[in-house]
Write a protein that holds these residues in place. Structure first.
Motif, PDB file in Angstrom:
ATOM      1  N   LEU A 100       0.799  -1.233   0.000  1.00  0.00           N
ATOM      2  CA  LEU A 100       0.000   0.000   0.000  1.00  0.00           C
ATOM      3  C   LEU A 100       0.838   1.293   0.000  1.00  0.00           C
ATOM      4  CD1 LEU A 100      -2.969   0.782  -0.125  1.00  0.00           C
ATOM      5  CD2 LEU A 100      -3.043   0.698   2.378  1.00  0.00           C
ATOM      6  N   PRO A 101       1.990   1.319   0.720  1.00  0.00           N
ATOM      7  CA  PRO A 101       2.778   2.563   0.704  1.00  0.00           C
ATOM      8  C   PRO A 101       3.167   3.021  -0.698  1.00  0.00           C
ATOM      9  CG  PRO A 101       3.519   1.157   2.494  1.00  0.00           C
ATOM     10  CD  PRO A 101       2.523   0.341   1.698  1.00  0.00           C
ATOM     11  N   ASP A 102       3.253   2.097  -1.657  1.00  0.00           N
ATOM     12  CA  ASP A 102       3.654   2.480  -3.028  1.00  0.00           C
ATOM     13  C   ASP A 102       2.458   2.704  -3.956  1.00  0.00           C
ATOM     14  OD1 ASP A 102       6.313   2.158  -2.312  1.00  0.00           O
ATOM     15  OD2 ASP A 102       6.244   0.004  -2.741  1.00  0.00           O
ATOM     16  N   PHE A 103       1.266   2.398  -3.483  1.00  0.00           N
ATOM     17  CA  PHE A 103       0.108   2.334  -4.374  1.00  0.00           C
ATOM     18  C   PHE A 103      -0.175   3.652  -5.105  1.00  0.00           C
ATOM     19  CE2 PHE A 103      -4.277   2.250  -5.689  1.00  0.00           C
ATOM     20  CZ  PHE A 103      -4.401   0.986  -6.219  1.00  0.00           C
ATOM     21  N   PRO A 116      -1.920  12.630  -2.466  1.00  0.00           N
ATOM     22  CA  PRO A 116      -2.303  11.318  -1.931  1.00  0.00           C
ATOM     23  C   PRO A 116      -2.059  11.191  -0.433  1.00  0.00           C
ATOM     24  CG  PRO A 116      -0.155  11.169  -2.968  1.00  0.00           C
ATOM     25  CD  PRO A 116      -0.601  12.614  -3.114  1.00  0.00           C
ATOM     26  N   PRO A 117      -2.694  10.197   0.181  1.00  0.00           N
ATOM     27  CA  PRO A 117      -2.350   9.860   1.565  1.00  0.00           C
ATOM     28  C   PRO A 117      -0.990   9.168   1.543  1.00  0.00           C
ATOM     29  CG  PRO A 117      -3.811   8.205   0.660  1.00  0.00           C
ATOM     30  CD  PRO A 117      -3.654   9.251  -0.397  1.00  0.00           C
ATOM     31  N   TYR A 133      -1.267   5.780   8.825  1.00  0.00           N
ATOM     32  CA  TYR A 133      -1.924   6.613   7.805  1.00  0.00           C
ATOM     33  C   TYR A 133      -1.617   8.094   8.060  1.00  0.00           C
ATOM     34  CZ  TYR A 133      -6.046   9.121   5.906  1.00  0.00           C
ATOM     35  OH  TYR A 133      -6.890  10.004   5.285  1.00  0.00           O
ATOM     36  N   PHE A 134      -0.924   8.699   7.115  1.00  0.00           N
ATOM     37  CA  PHE A 134      -0.533  10.122   7.223  1.00  0.00           C
ATOM     38  C   PHE A 134      -1.291  10.925   6.173  1.00  0.00           C
ATOM     39  CE2 PHE A 134       2.947   7.449   8.503  1.00  0.00           C
ATOM     40  CZ  PHE A 134       3.551   8.081   9.579  1.00  0.00           C
ATOM     41  N   THR A 135      -1.875  12.025   6.573  1.00  0.00           N
ATOM     42  CA  THR A 135      -2.577  12.892   5.628  1.00  0.00           C
ATOM     43  C   THR A 135      -2.667  14.310   6.153  1.00  0.00           C
ATOM     44  OG1 THR A 135      -4.664  13.303   4.487  1.00  0.00           O
ATOM     45  CG2 THR A 135      -4.814  12.229   6.628  1.00  0.00           C
ATOM     46  N   ALA A 138      -8.510  16.143   7.310  1.00  0.00           N
ATOM     47  CA  ALA A 138      -9.072  15.750   8.604  1.00  0.00           C
ATOM     48  C   ALA A 138     -10.227  14.767   8.437  1.00  0.00           C
ATOM     49  CB  ALA A 138      -9.574  16.993   9.330  1.00  0.00           C
ATOM     50  N   GLY A 139     -10.399  13.914   9.422  1.00  0.00           N
ATOM     51  CA  GLY A 139     -11.654  13.154   9.556  1.00  0.00           C
ATOM     52  C   GLY A 139     -11.830  11.958   8.645  1.00  0.00           C
ATOM     53  N   LEU A 140     -10.764  11.505   7.977  1.00  0.00           N
ATOM     54  CA  LEU A 140     -10.964  10.440   6.986  1.00  0.00           C
ATOM     55  C   LEU A 140     -10.612   9.042   7.496  1.00  0.00           C
ATOM     56  CD1 LEU A 140      -9.863  12.235   3.676  1.00  0.00           C
ATOM     57  CD2 LEU A 140     -12.147  11.985   4.655  1.00  0.00           C
TER      58      LEU A 140
END
Ligand code: HEM
Length: 181
Positions: A100-103, A116-117, A133-135, A138-140
């Motif tokens: 997932l980190p590369d997706f 992207p996240p 999960y870094f973004t 907010a709130g996702l």
């Protein structure tokens, strides 16, 4: 966010509650857009307003709508529109999560202005993984929970639980999920 996100919200609302409900959602959200263009950018605020309006009109908490949207995103939006990208992510649930980190780097090849996240994985065992999960947004977190459950369904590996064990709401710099299957 790219229009494909709002388009996917439209698709979920109208398939569940009909076109008339979607028109009401847009009206309540103050969104005056007839057709969302998939590869055009729209303010994030618009997506949040749409989810908020859908929540108010249906009496469903926003978190529940976002979780349902996560499942819809994987099982309908991505599967029907971006199947090859999805297939390139892995052949099983654990493989997909570890990759997932590369997706979204591949997604960025199609959507060059993607914001992207970011994901990291740790503590990998045979039946669990920790997903970081870094973004900026907010709130996702509930959206991520729905996405992971959708991936479980896609790989026919039912996810037993997705637990938020560290949260930005509690001062951490990112959300941390324990995923068990
Ligand atoms: C083919 C499949 C996918 C495509 C085409 C795709 C594309 C996108 C797009 C266009 C956005 C909006 C961001 C922007 O417009 O700047 C987005 C956001 C996001 N995506 Fe994906 N995505 C896919 C699969 C996934 C999967 C499998 C996950 C995670 C399990 C995921 C997690 C997220 C999250 C959490 C966001 C919200 C943005 C944020 O956190 O800041 N996506 N993605």
């Amino acid at each position: 966010m790219y229009g494909m996100v709002n388009k996917a919200v439209e698709d979920m609302v109208s398939s569940m509650h009909g076109e008339a409900m979607w028109e009401k959602v847009k009206e309540r959200a103050g969104v005056d857009v007839d057709v969302f263009i998939s590869n055009e950018g729209y303010p994030d605020e618009m997506t949040y307003q749409l989810v908020g309006a859908a929540s108010e009109l249906s009496g469903t908490p926003p978190a529940q709508i976002l979780e349902a949207f996560g499942e819809h995103w994987v099982l309908k939006t991505a599967r029907e529109g971006y199947g090859e990208l999805l297939d390139a992510g892995g052949k099983s649930l654990p493989e997909f999560l570890v990759n997932l980190p590369d997706f979204h780097a591949r997604v960025s090849m199609i959507f060059s202005k993607l914001q992207p996240p970011r994901f990291k994985v740790s503590d990998i065992t045979e039946h669990s993984v920790r997903l970081h999960y870094f973004t900026q947004r907010a709130g996702l977190a509930p959206f991520v929970i729905g996405l992971v459950k959708g991936l479980g369904k896609m790989f026919q590996t039912p996810v037993k639980s997705v637990t938020l064990i560290g949260s930005r709401d509690q001062g951490a710099d990112h959300d941390l999920f324990l995923i068990e299957w």
